[in-house]
Design an enzyme around this catalytic site. Structure first.
Site, PDB file in Angstrom:
ATOM      1  N   HIS A 280      88.478  33.583 -45.489  1.00 37.57           N
ATOM      2  CA  HIS A 280      87.305  34.221 -44.882  1.00 37.57           C
ATOM      3  C   HIS A 280      86.274  33.200 -44.396  1.00 37.57           C
ATOM      4  CE1 HIS A 280      88.311  38.429 -45.711  1.00 37.57           C
ATOM      5  NE2 HIS A 280      88.830  38.009 -46.890  1.00 37.57           N
TER       6      HIS A 280
ATOM      7  N   ILE B 166      87.180  39.604 -30.728  1.00 39.62           N
ATOM      8  CA  ILE B 166      87.965  38.374 -30.906  1.00 39.62           C
ATOM      9  C   ILE B 166      89.397  38.799 -31.211  1.00 39.62           C
ATOM     10  CG2 ILE B 166      88.244  36.276 -32.287  1.00 39.62           C
ATOM     11  CD1 ILE B 166      85.262  36.411 -32.847  1.00 39.62           C
TER      12      ILE B 166
ATOM     13  N   ARG C   6      83.949  34.305 -16.533  1.00 46.49           N
ATOM     14  CA  ARG C   6      83.692  32.918 -16.937  1.00 46.49           C
ATOM     15  C   ARG C   6      83.574  32.791 -18.447  1.00 46.49           C
ATOM     16  NH1 ARG C   6      80.172  33.278 -12.464  1.00 46.49           N
ATOM     17  NH2 ARG C   6      78.383  33.499 -13.874  1.00 46.49           N
TER      18      ARG C   6
ATOM     19  N   ARG D 211      73.179  34.316 -19.583  1.00 44.93           N
ATOM     20  CA  ARG D 211      71.851  34.077 -19.044  1.00 44.93           C
ATOM     21  C   ARG D 211      70.770  34.335 -20.119  1.00 44.93           C
ATOM     22  NH1 ARG D 211      72.216  38.121 -14.094  1.00 44.93           N
ATOM     23  NH2 ARG D 211      72.670  39.410 -15.914  1.00 44.93           N
TER      24      ARG D 211
ATOM     25  N   GLU E 198      84.311  41.634 -35.786  1.00 43.87           N
ATOM     26  CA  GLU E 198      84.495  40.581 -34.809  1.00 43.87           C
ATOM     27  C   GLU E 198      84.108  41.060 -33.416  1.00 43.87           C
ATOM     28  OE1 GLU E 198      88.519  42.656 -35.369  1.00 43.87           O
ATOM     29  OE2 GLU E 198      86.751  42.127 -36.560  1.00 43.87           O
TER      30      GLU E 198
ATOM     31  N   ASN F  12      91.382  35.148 -41.043  1.00 43.04           N
ATOM     32  CA  ASN F  12      91.018  35.424 -42.437  1.00 43.04           C
ATOM     33  C   ASN F  12      92.234  35.301 -43.321  1.00 43.04           C
ATOM     34  OD1 ASN F  12      88.290  35.883 -41.967  1.00 43.04           O
ATOM     35  ND2 ASN F  12      88.606  38.054 -41.485  1.00 43.04           N
TER      36      ASN F  12
ATOM     37  N   ASP G  32      84.434  33.324 -40.903  1.00 42.53           N
ATOM     38  CA  ASP G  32      82.981  33.219 -40.651  1.00 42.53           C
ATOM     39  C   ASP G  32      82.702  32.121 -39.649  1.00 42.53           C
ATOM     40  OD1 ASP G  32      82.600  35.218 -42.471  1.00 42.53           O
ATOM     41  OD2 ASP G  32      82.014  33.900 -44.144  1.00 42.53           O
TER      42      ASP G  32
END
Length: 1011
Positions: free
Chosen positions: A900, A888, A950, A919, A930, A895, A904
């Site tokens: 935090h 991420i 995607r 799938r 992360e 944070n 989360d």
């Protein structure tokens, strides 16, 4: 008059044999029978005994043995013990039509036909116990009409009805009543006084216009005996045909005619004569009956006559006005003879009297009744050759001459009135005809032909009980204190002997006298008046002697005060040495050990009295028979020394309440054996009535032969009775159930029932027999079949059901037990399974926790590592997969800027985007911080690139709210190829380098790893 029942019991056969034996008595006995008849005792049945009313208008014995009595207030059925009353009930149409019953008859079916005064004819069905009324003439009611029935007779299935207004008959075929027209009387109907069946089959009809013969089939009438009846006023009343085919005809006011039916001749006419007490008691008779000896009883409104056939003599039987034990009313309404030849006498106001003539064993003579005094004591008696009977009583000396019927008091010279009476104790007639009387005032004499007792010759405070004359003309006088020898010629005492209670005096020969007293028997020399020898009572087992008698065989019979009777045979020379004594006491069957007087009958039997009976003893076999009040004797007892026997063989015994007189020939055993009838049924002590809802009886028990008892009843009580009406209270019964009672169970007339409880189911036969008062038992017992039904559980199918039920219960128990064990096992297994499951779940939870990231719920690094190798080598086939690692972008800023918690939340949002855009077979895990790692199985890099592109686009486009702020994230990912030949570390290294490269190139992009 009576109609014989359709069937004759076996007891009647024995009675017929008995009658044959008695049919030809000696002439002396015939004379004795005159006394016997005059003093017969009747048993009364009236209101006090349960009769509905005091009149006895009609009497009938039905085929079951019941005695039916019609009164002015109801119909009565008597079974020997109890009376059942039938009366009219206006609320019950099937009750008696009217209470005034005037005629009775029974048909072959056992139905009772009842003629009433003013209500016509009733029919009683004993099986339903209901009445049916038959109207004679519609509209005719009340007394004096055609509904006023006088006589009934059943012949040829027709009930002939004699009424006050003509003759009618009911045809049983159609139950219609029709009139029988009497020739010449079409205008004025005649009263029908009587109807009797004749030997030729016709019916003789008695009317106010004479006698008519009626053919019961053609109904043709023809006048008979006109030449005889016309001489005596034509009108006839009661009729009777005796066993000798003599017709007894009562005229209206001209006495009774006796006609021979074969010759049609008048044999005799009986008239009422005011000056003859033994003549016909009234000018017309109301009824007739014949007894077993062929004597004809004639009842009228004036009394009861008896025609003694063998002596051709008419006598009058006294009623209770003159004799307490006589008929209870002088006005006779009906006479009847039942199957056992008992005579029933219906009276106007005295109820019904009955007796058994052939069982009239003892006549009772009570002089006190003639004297009108209450003192009935009879202490001694003496009889002269001319038939004059003297009796010593508590009222004095009384006398009845041979041609008289009443006793009169013999006055004394010093006391002429009865009020100043002198008690007479001992009597003796000396050879010169003088009557000697030992009285309470001394010894007196009554010379022959005298009518007054002379003054006392010997005065004494002690009375003389026993008097004897010896061959020399001396009188021996026994009294309580001593024995006197008295010379009646010079009226002086010749000698005295100190023998107490010298009540037994017997002259052995001209020189010897036996004297029985207190403590012994003494042999007296008559000439010297000395005691020659003494038989000591203490040594020989007796105390006080009361009577001495010498039998024809020479043996001496001795009566004692408390040691019974003994027979004494003297030793040689009439001495007491080697004397033999044979005792008879209560141990041998005597009713009492206190003996009064002794005599001997012509057949050798010894007759004696006790304080409780008259007793006979057969010396040949020792047989003893006691006779008490049930036989006509006095139960109150008899006095010491009060006994004589006359020249005709009549025996006289004196007692407390009078005198018993009898001929031993009168004493015969009752030949009739009783038949038993079942009378009532109780179940669990509840009376059962025929037709009642809970009763097993469909008809009265007397007509029932078979009973079916339901299992709900545990106790069965069957009551019974006999058809013995002579002495029903003395009948004994014996009963048993075959297979239940081993022996007969005997019982008395007071307890005529048998009770059985809890009989097992099955078929039984209940048997009852009865004995008459003389101990003769029924030849054949009466039988009642009993079917005791079982409870359902006592039947075979019940046992089968119980077996099946028990089997089912055992099976069910076993099943239940096995099921319980199985349930316990299952429960145990379930508990084990639950615990195993819980443990498994706990283990799974632990395993899940060990393989899952707690924040995002995705696989953690450990789980991914385990699945990586499994996925690549699935099925043992090496496959090629793609591996991606993403991070991420700028996660730290979340944070730092928002806390935090926001970080989360971003991780959780990221996990959700990954689940939604990958799938199902793709494996994704939080790799750390992360970073997320994705394994795309069986996916080449080009396909994986499309998926990841995607995904990156979906992340970039996703928005989420945090504290009212719209936030967005982007990711940077590295993508590479790997297969089973490459470990994870080797495959991950180029991908991680590609990720790092993408972060350096500006983030938010997909970078391919270099091969």
């Amino acid at each position: 008059m009576h109609n014989w029942p359709p069937t004759i019991p076996l007891s009647a056969v024995w009675l017929a044999v008995f009658l044959l034996i008695l049919s030809c008595p000696p002439a002396a006995i015939a004379d004795n029978n005159l006394l016997r008849y005059r003093s017969m005792s009747f048993t009364n049945l009236s209101i006090d005994q349960g009769l509905s009313q005091v009149s006895g208008n009609a009497i009938l014995q039905d085929s079951k043995g019941f005695i039916w009595i019609g009164t002015q207030d109801g119909l009565n059925r008597f079974d020997g013990y109890h009376i059942k009353i039938f009366r009219h009930d206006k609320d019950q149409p099937e009750s008696l039509g009217r209470d005034f019953v005037s005629a009775l008859a029974e048909d072959e079916k056992g139905h009772i036909w009842i003629g009433t005064r003013g209500r016509g004819l009733d029919e009683y069905n004993p099986l339903t116990e209901k009445f049916r009324h038959h109207q004679i003439i519609h509209g005719a009611k009340g007394r004096g009409s055609a509904s006023d029935v006088k006589k009934l007779l059943i012949r040829q299935q027709r009930v002939f009805i004699g009424t006050l207004q003509g003759l009618y008959y009911l045809d049983m075929a159609d139950n219609l009543i029709r009139e029988v027209r009497i020739p010449g009387l079409q205008i004025n109907r005649s009263t029908i006084h009587d109807l009797i069946a004749m030997p030729a089959g016709d019916i003789l009809v008695s009317t106010d216009w004479g006698l008519f013969s009626l053919d019961p089939v053609s109904l043709q009438l023809e006048q008979h005996y006109l030449d005889i009846t016309a001489r005596y006023g034509l009108a006839t009343h009661a009729l009777f045909l005796d066993s000798k085919k003599r017709l007894w005809i009562s005229t209206a006011r001209n006495g009774v005619l006796l006609v021979d039916i074969d010759s049609k001749e008048l044999l005799r006419r009986f008239e009422h004569q005011a000056d003859d007490a033994d003549s016909l008691r009234f000018w017309d008779a109301l009824d007739f009956v014949e007894d077993l000896w062929g004597n004809v009883w004639i009842g009228s409104s004036g009394g009861l006559n008896l025609y003694l056939d063998k002596s051709a003599r008419m006598i009058t039987l006294a009623d209770s006005r003159r004799r307490p034990s006589g008929i209870h009313d002088h006005s006779i309404q009906a006479l009847y003879s039942d199957r056992d030849r008992n005579i029933w006498i219906g009276t106007n106001v005295g109820g019904v009297s009955r007796l058994s003539p052939y069982l009239a064993r003892f006549s009772k003579i009570i002089p006190a009744n003639d004297l009108g005094t209450p003192d009935k004591r009879l202490l001694d008696m003496a009889k002269t050759p001319d038939g004059t009977l003297f009796v010593a009583t508590g009222n004095g000396l009384t006398r009845r001459k041979a041609d008289e019927t009443r006793f009169t008091l013999i006055p004394t010279v010093d006391h002429q009135s009865l009020e100043a009476k002198t008690t007479a104790y001992g009597l003796f007639i000396s050879r010169d005809g003088t009557l000697w009387v030992g009285s309470s005032t001394g010894l007196r004499r009554l010379p022959p032909g005298a009518d007054v007792l002379e003054a006392p010759e010997l005065t004494s405070s002690y009375y003389f009980i026993k008097i004897l004359e010896d061959d020399d003309g001396y009188l021996w006088l026994g009294r309580p204190t001593e024995l006197l020898k008295y010379d009646p010629r010079d009226r002086k005492i010749a000698a005295r002997l100190s023998i107490s209670h010298a009540y037994g005096l017997l002259q052995l020969d001209s020189s010897s006298l036996l004297v029985g007293g207190l403590g012994g028997i003494h042999l007296i020399d008559i000439g010297s008046t000395t005691i020659v020898d003494t038989l000591d009572g203490d040594d020989r087992g007796f105390n006080s002697v009361t009577f001495l008698y010498q039998a024809r065989d020479g043996s001496i019979w001795v009566g004692t005060q408390g040691d019974g009777l003994f027979r004494m045979t003297l030793g040689p020379g009439n001495t007491f040495k080697q004397a033999e004594l044979t005792f008879y006491s209560m141990h041998q069957g005597l009713a009492s050990n206190a003996i009064g007087a002794i005599t001997e009958s012509a057949d050798g039997r010894i007759w004696f009295t006790t304080t409780r009976s008259i007793t006979s003893l057969n010396p040949a076999n020792g047989a003893i028979q006691n006779y008490s009040d049930k036989d006509g004797a006095f139960s109150e007892g008899y006095y010491i020394g009060a006994g004589i026997q006359d020249d005709e063989g009549l025996i006289y015994f004196g007692g407390v309440n009078g005198m018993s007189v009898f001929s031993p020939d009168w004493i015969v055993d009752d030949p009739v054996t009783p038949e038993v009838i079942f009378s009532a049924l109780r179940l669990d002590n509840l009376p059962m009535e025929a037709g009642a809802p809970s009763s097993p009886l469909t008809k009265p028990l007397a007509y029932t032969k078979h009973l079916v008892i339901e299992p709900r009843w545990s106790s069965i009580t069957i009551e019974f009775r006999s058809n013995n009406f002579s002495s029903p209270e003395m009948v004994r019964y014996a009963y048993k159930i075959e297979g239940v009672d081993k022996d007969w169970v005997e019982t008395t007339a007071r307890e005529r029932s048998a009770n059985y409880s809890n009989l097992p189911p099955g078929n039984y036969r209940f048997l009852v027999k009865a004995s008459n008062p003389d101990g003769r038992w029924s030849i054949t017992p009466s039988i009642l079949s009993l079917d005791i039904l079982p409870h359902w559980y006592q039947t075979w199918w019940g046992w089968l059901l119980i077996f099946l039920l028990l089997f089912s219960m055992i099976y069910a128990f076993i099943r239940w037990r096995m099921g319980s064990i199985m349930r316990q096992n299952v429960e145990l297994e379930n508990r084990v399974s639950a615990r195993t499951k819980a443990l498994t779940e706990a283990n799974q939870l632990l395993a899940h926790l060990a393989r899952t990231d707690t924040l995002t719920g995705m696989l953690n690094r450990r789980a991914f590592i385990e699945l990586f190798q499994q996925t690549l080598s699935k099925g043992g086939k090496c496959t090629q997969c793609s591996l991606a690692l993403l991070d991420i972008d700028l996660f730290k800023s979340f944070n730092d800027d928002h806390g935090h918690d926001c970080g989360d939340a971003v991780l959780r949002e990221m996990a959700g985007i990954l689940r939604n855009n990958l799938r199902e077979n793709d494996i994704v895990a939080r790799w750390g911080g992360e970073e997320f790692i994705i394994l795309l199985p069986d996916t080449v890099q080009s396909d994986a690139a499309d998926i990841m592109t995607r995904l990156c686009q979906a992340v970039a486009e996703h928005r989420f709210n945090w504290q009212k702020k719209h936030l967005s994230i982007t990711i940077t990912a590295g993508l590479g190829q790997c297969d089973c030949s490459q470990p994870l570390e080797q495959c991950l290294k180029p991908v991680d380098e590609a990720l790092y490269k993408g972060k350096q190139q500006g983030r938010n992009q997909l970078v391919f790893a270099e091969a």
